[in-house]
Design an enzyme around this catalytic site. Structure first.
Site, PDB file in Angstrom:
ATOM      1  N   ARG A   1       0.846  -1.197   0.000  1.00 47.33           N
ATOM      2  CA  ARG A   1       0.000   0.000   0.000  1.00 47.33           C
ATOM      3  C   ARG A   1       0.873   1.235   0.000  1.00 47.33           C
ATOM      4  NH1 ARG A   1      -5.362   0.731   1.294  1.00 47.33           N
ATOM      5  NH2 ARG A   1      -5.172   2.783   2.222  1.00 47.33           N
TER       6      ARG A   1
ATOM      7  N   ASN B   1      11.881   0.631   3.806  1.00 47.74           N
ATOM      8  CA  ASN B   1      11.224  -0.327   2.903  1.00 47.74           C
ATOM      9  C   ASN B   1      12.284  -1.195   2.244  1.00 47.74           C
ATOM     10  OD1 ASN B   1       9.106  -1.515   1.341  1.00 47.74           O
ATOM     11  ND2 ASN B   1       9.724  -0.256  -0.406  1.00 47.74           N
TER      12      ASN B   1
ATOM     13  N   HIS C   1      12.902  -3.411  -1.323  1.00 48.89           N
ATOM     14  CA  HIS C   1      12.352  -3.569  -2.675  1.00 48.89           C
ATOM     15  C   HIS C   1      13.234  -4.553  -3.452  1.00 48.89           C
ATOM     16  CE1 HIS C   1      10.092  -2.475  -6.218  1.00 48.89           C
ATOM     17  NE2 HIS C   1      11.231  -2.450  -6.880  1.00 48.89           N
TER      18      HIS C   1
HETATM   19  C1  GRF Z   1       9.737  -8.970  -0.990  1.00 50.06           C
HETATM   20  O1  GRF Z   1      10.239  -9.386  -2.245  1.00 50.06           O
HETATM   21  C2  GRF Z   1       9.971  -7.507  -0.788  1.00 50.06           C
HETATM   22  O2  GRF Z   1      11.155  -7.033  -1.370  1.00 50.06           O
HETATM   23  C3  GRF Z   1       8.783  -6.883  -1.476  1.00 50.06           C
HETATM   24  O3  GRF Z   1       7.715  -7.757  -1.210  1.00 50.06           O
HETATM   25  C4  GRF Z   1       8.216  -9.063  -0.934  1.00 50.06           C
HETATM   26  C5  GRF Z   1       7.724  -9.424   0.425  1.00 50.06           C
HETATM   27  O4  GRF Z   1       8.018 -10.754   0.768  1.00 50.06           O
HETATM   28  N1  GRF Z   1       8.573  -5.536  -1.025  1.00 50.06           N
HETATM   29  P1  GRF Z   1       7.752 -11.251   2.243  1.00 50.06           P
HETATM   30  O5  GRF Z   1       6.284 -10.964   2.558  1.00 50.06           O
HETATM   31  O6  GRF Z   1       8.680 -10.515   3.163  1.00 50.06           O
HETATM   32  O7  GRF Z   1       8.022 -12.724   2.213  1.00 50.06           O
END
Ligand code: GRF
Length: 199
Positions: free
Chosen positions: A90, A106, A108
């Protein structure tokens, strides 16, 4: 002990990696609360199994500002000092960002600024890059855009699928997120423009 608030929407493997390292004494912090905007998030169940406060705060149908005020209230209630987005699907409002200035991180799954937004691993495959990776950054009002704390690179192999590439990146995510949190909690950095420099 610094109090982390972890926001998730699904699987929660990054949350679990952080929790494991705290248990092993590798990160001087405690998880004050795990909040999911999706009630069925697997990560919520994992948090409960670990005996951590797990809060389902459904976002569906709610105005962004209204939802974000509920989130802020929940995080404050648990005296959260650092907010870690871990697969939280979100966008956050300016009001939320202002409530935790330079205290929202965050992760990514690409080497930003390449491939922001959804399906970063698929974007990398489609573009044909030979190296991709993951990025931990401060969150500002733009999507996947704040100052970068750490990045890790992984190779793209000829026979990679989205699944195999995602798994290789995820293994790095699980290491690098804790390292970035450690840097931020140590306070041994300064932000100059977009650059996060160690002091
Ligand atoms: C990860 O690949 C993260 O980089 C992205 O969403 C995914 C989340 O995976 N933002 P998890 O829920 O931590 O297993």
């Amino acid at each position: 002990m610094s109090r982390l608030g972890i926001l998730i929407s699904g699987r929660g493997s990054n949350f679990e990696a952080i929790a494991d390292r705290i248990v092993r004494g590798e990160l001087p912090a405690e998880i004050a609360v795990v909040i999911s905007n999706r009630p069925d998030a697997h990560g919520l169940e994992a948090a409960r199994r670990r005996g951590l406060p797990a809060v389902s705060l459904p976002s569906r149908g709610l105005d962004r500002e209204v939802y974000d005020r509920m989130l802020i209230e929940e995080l404050r209630h648990h005296q959260v000092e650092l907010v870690c987005l871990a697969g939280f699907m979100r966008l956050l409002s300016a009001g939320f960002i202002r409530a935790f200035p330079q205290r929202i991180l965050n992760i990514h799954p690409s080497l930003l600024p390449a491939f922001p937004g959804l399906d970063a691993q698929q974007q990398a495959l489609e573009h044909g890059v030979k190296i991709t990776g993951c990025t931990v950054h401060f969150v500002d009002e733009d999507l996947d855009a704040g100052p970068i704390i750490l990045q890790r690179a992984v190779p793209v192999e000829d026979d990679d699928t989205v699944e195999t590439l995602s798994a290789r990146i995820l293994a790095e995510e699980h290491r690098v997120y804790t390292e970035a949190i450690r840097i931020v909690l140590s306070g041994r950095y300064r932000i100059e423009g977009r650059r996060v420099l160690s002091i």
